[in-house]
Design a protein around this motif. Structure first.
Motif, short mmCIF file in Angstrom:
data_model
loop_
_atom_site.label_atom_id
_atom_site.label_comp_id
_atom_site.label_asym_id
_atom_site.label_seq_id
_atom_site.Cartn_x
_atom_site.Cartn_y
_atom_site.Cartn_z
N MET A 269 16.81 31.67 -22.45
CA MET A 269 15.64 32.33 -21.87
C MET A 269 16.02 33.77 -21.55
SD MET A 269 13.61 29.51 -19.65
CE MET A 269 12.94 28.05 -20.49
N VAL A 270 15.87 34.63 -22.56
CA VAL A 270 16.27 36.02 -22.41
C VAL A 270 15.22 36.78 -21.60
CG1 VAL A 270 17.61 36.05 -24.54
CG2 VAL A 270 15.20 36.63 -24.63
N LEU A 272 15.65 37.04 -18.20
CA LEU A 272 15.93 36.67 -16.82
C LEU A 272 17.25 37.31 -16.39
CD1 LEU A 272 15.08 32.85 -16.92
CD2 LEU A 272 13.72 34.65 -15.82
N SER A 273 17.42 37.49 -15.08
CA SER A 273 18.65 38.09 -14.55
C SER A 273 19.80 37.10 -14.48
CB SER A 273 18.39 38.69 -13.17
OG SER A 273 17.47 39.77 -13.26
N GLY A 274 19.53 35.84 -14.71
CA GLY A 274 20.57 34.81 -14.77
C GLY A 274 20.41 34.02 -16.05
N ILE A 275 21.37 33.15 -16.32
CA ILE A 275 21.39 32.41 -17.59
C ILE A 275 20.72 31.05 -17.44
CG2 ILE A 275 22.88 31.40 -19.36
CD1 ILE A 275 24.95 33.58 -18.57
N VAL A 276 19.68 30.82 -18.23
CA VAL A 276 18.98 29.54 -18.28
C VAL A 276 18.96 29.09 -19.74
CG1 VAL A 276 16.84 28.29 -17.88
CG2 VAL A 276 17.54 30.09 -16.28
N ILE A 277 19.48 27.89 -20.00
CA ILE A 277 19.53 27.34 -21.35
C ILE A 277 18.67 26.09 -21.41
CG2 ILE A 277 21.01 26.47 -23.19
CD1 ILE A 277 21.56 29.39 -22.44
N LYS A 278 17.73 26.08 -22.34
CA LYS A 278 16.83 24.93 -22.51
C LYS A 278 17.32 24.06 -23.66
CE LYS A 278 13.08 22.35 -22.34
NZ LYS A 278 13.55 21.35 -23.33
N SER A 279 17.62 22.80 -23.34
CA SER A 279 18.01 21.83 -24.36
C SER A 279 16.79 21.00 -24.75
CB SER A 279 19.10 20.92 -23.80
OG SER A 279 19.29 19.79 -24.63
N LEU A 296 27.94 28.46 -21.44
CA LEU A 296 29.28 28.92 -21.09
C LEU A 296 29.61 30.24 -21.78
CD1 LEU A 296 31.99 28.25 -19.69
CD2 LEU A 296 32.68 27.13 -21.81
N ILE A 297 29.30 30.33 -23.06
CA ILE A 297 29.57 31.57 -23.81
C ILE A 297 28.79 32.74 -23.21
CG2 ILE A 297 29.19 32.73 -26.02
CD1 ILE A 297 29.81 30.01 -27.35
N GLU A 298 27.52 32.50 -22.89
CA GLU A 298 26.71 33.58 -22.33
C GLU A 298 27.23 34.00 -20.96
OE1 GLU A 298 22.52 33.16 -22.50
OE2 GLU A 298 22.51 32.53 -24.61
N ALA A 299 27.70 33.02 -20.17
CA ALA A 299 28.25 33.35 -18.86
C ALA A 299 29.52 34.18 -19.00
CB ALA A 299 28.52 32.08 -18.07
N PRO A 304 23.17 38.54 -19.55
CA PRO A 304 22.08 39.30 -18.91
C PRO A 304 22.42 40.78 -18.70
CG PRO A 304 22.35 37.18 -17.83
CD PRO A 304 23.52 37.34 -18.75
N THR A 305 23.66 41.05 -18.30
CA THR A 305 24.06 42.44 -18.09
C THR A 305 24.08 43.20 -19.40
OG1 THR A 305 25.41 41.82 -16.17
CG2 THR A 305 25.90 43.93 -17.23
N GLN A 306 24.61 42.56 -20.47
CA GLN A 306 24.64 43.22 -21.77
C GLN A 306 23.23 43.54 -22.27
OE1 GLN A 306 27.31 42.55 -24.89
NE2 GLN A 306 28.55 41.04 -23.79
#
Length: 316
Positions: A269-270, A272-279, A296-299, A304-306
């Motif tokens: 979910m690009v 957002l200021s944090g990482i949310v992954i929908k399975s 994990l990779i995104e964290a 989000p910062t990138q």
């Protein structure tokens, strides 16, 4: 640490927990403790948000819901990512309420990497916004390009706008206006593209509204599953074909791995200021393990910062 919402999976909370165990990363599992005996890191959270509920109302009314608790874990810094097989709308609402949008972002989008031989393409939006305004589509294009450049190292990501024809005036009013804006911008914009262009390996990002993107994604996943099943049926039809299957097994195994939708489970979910992954709600253990790995990779890469940095630079 990854926060897992164990509710919402068709195959049950234990399937989610087993995916977390096999991912081999530290996880906190939010779900019904009575159904998760034997797993470490379980926070008892039997309350779930169903697909039948209004997402925003449910997130507000159920602060103890597993999905809401997982989102708060990311907000509070107790987890680097939140992974859920539950309702897409509720996951988005939980992300908006607790993690917030990036500064300047109109609407987050669900982004999925689609397997294409030699070159994966990012498709967005895949379900967060059924209808999309022109300015949303434009921003999806920038976020998608930033994601592929910042996370996957793509140089000058090539972006296409999904439509019913290549001509700039083809498509809905929103697509026509988005095309006009993107043509005059700094992106490596390929113009309008059609459905057949998704699998040709010439694009890095394909942008569309959430309704069209979700239908396109589910169609491709269904086709991949059908092809794998058809090959298995044909190669086992008689003993002679078993010999052919054995001879071509390395190629078949490679193709199955490359096109297996389970390998690409885990939508980001690009915005957002944090990482949310929908399975997928129907995900098996392998699928959910891969969704957790996406989180994990995104964290680890600080996605989000990138995206925020690249988005700010491109729109400056």
């Amino acid at each position: 640490m990854v926060a897992l919402d164990a509710n919402g999976a068709d195959r049950g909370p234990r399937n989610v927990a087993e995916g977390g165990l096999r991912a081999g990363v530290p996880v906190t599992i939010f779900g019904p403790a009575a159904e998760l005996e034997g797993f470490d890191g379980v926070v008892d959270a039997p309350v779930a948000i169903t697909n039948d509920e209004d997402p925003a109302r449910a997130v507000r009314a159920k602060p103890d819901a597993s999905m809401v608790q997982a989102a708060r874990a990311v907000k509070d810094g107790r987890a680097g990512a939140f992974v859920t097989p539950g309702s897409t709308g509720a996951a988005l609402a939980a992300g908006l309420f607790h993690l917030k949008r990036m500064r300047g972002v109109h609407r987050p989008a669900v982004a999925v990497r689609v397997p294409v031989p030699g070159r994966a393409v990012l498709l967005l939006d895949c379900g967060a916004n059924v209808d999309s305004r022109p300015e949303w589509l434009v921003q999806f294009a920038y976020m998608g390009a930033a994601y592929m450049e910042g996370v996957h190292g793509v140089k000058r990501a090539r972006v296409g706008l999904l439509s019913v024809g290549e001509e700039p005036k083809k498509g809905t009013d929103a697509v026509v206006e988005a095309n006009r804006v993107l043509r005059d911008g700094p992106l490596n914009f390929a113009g309008n593209v059609e459905g057949g262009d998704l699998m040709r390996g010439q694009l890095d990002v394909v942008v569309t509204d959430g309704f069209t993107g979700n239908v396109a994604l589910k169609t491709m996943e269904g086709l991949a599953n059908m092809l794998v099943g058809a090959l298995k049926t044909e190669y086992t039809r008689n003993p002679l074909r078993y010999i052919g299957a054995a001879a071509s097994w390395p190629v078949l195994r490679s193709l199955r791995r490359e096109f297996d939708p389970r390998t690409y489970n885990g939508a980001s979910m690009v915005g957002l200021s944090g990482i949310v992954i929908k399975s997928h709600g129907s995900a098996d253990v392998l699928s959910f393990r891969n969704a957790i790995r996406v989180g994990l990779i995104e964290a680890r890469k600080g996605v989000p910062t990138q995206i925020a940095n690249l988005l700010s630079a491109q729109l400056a």
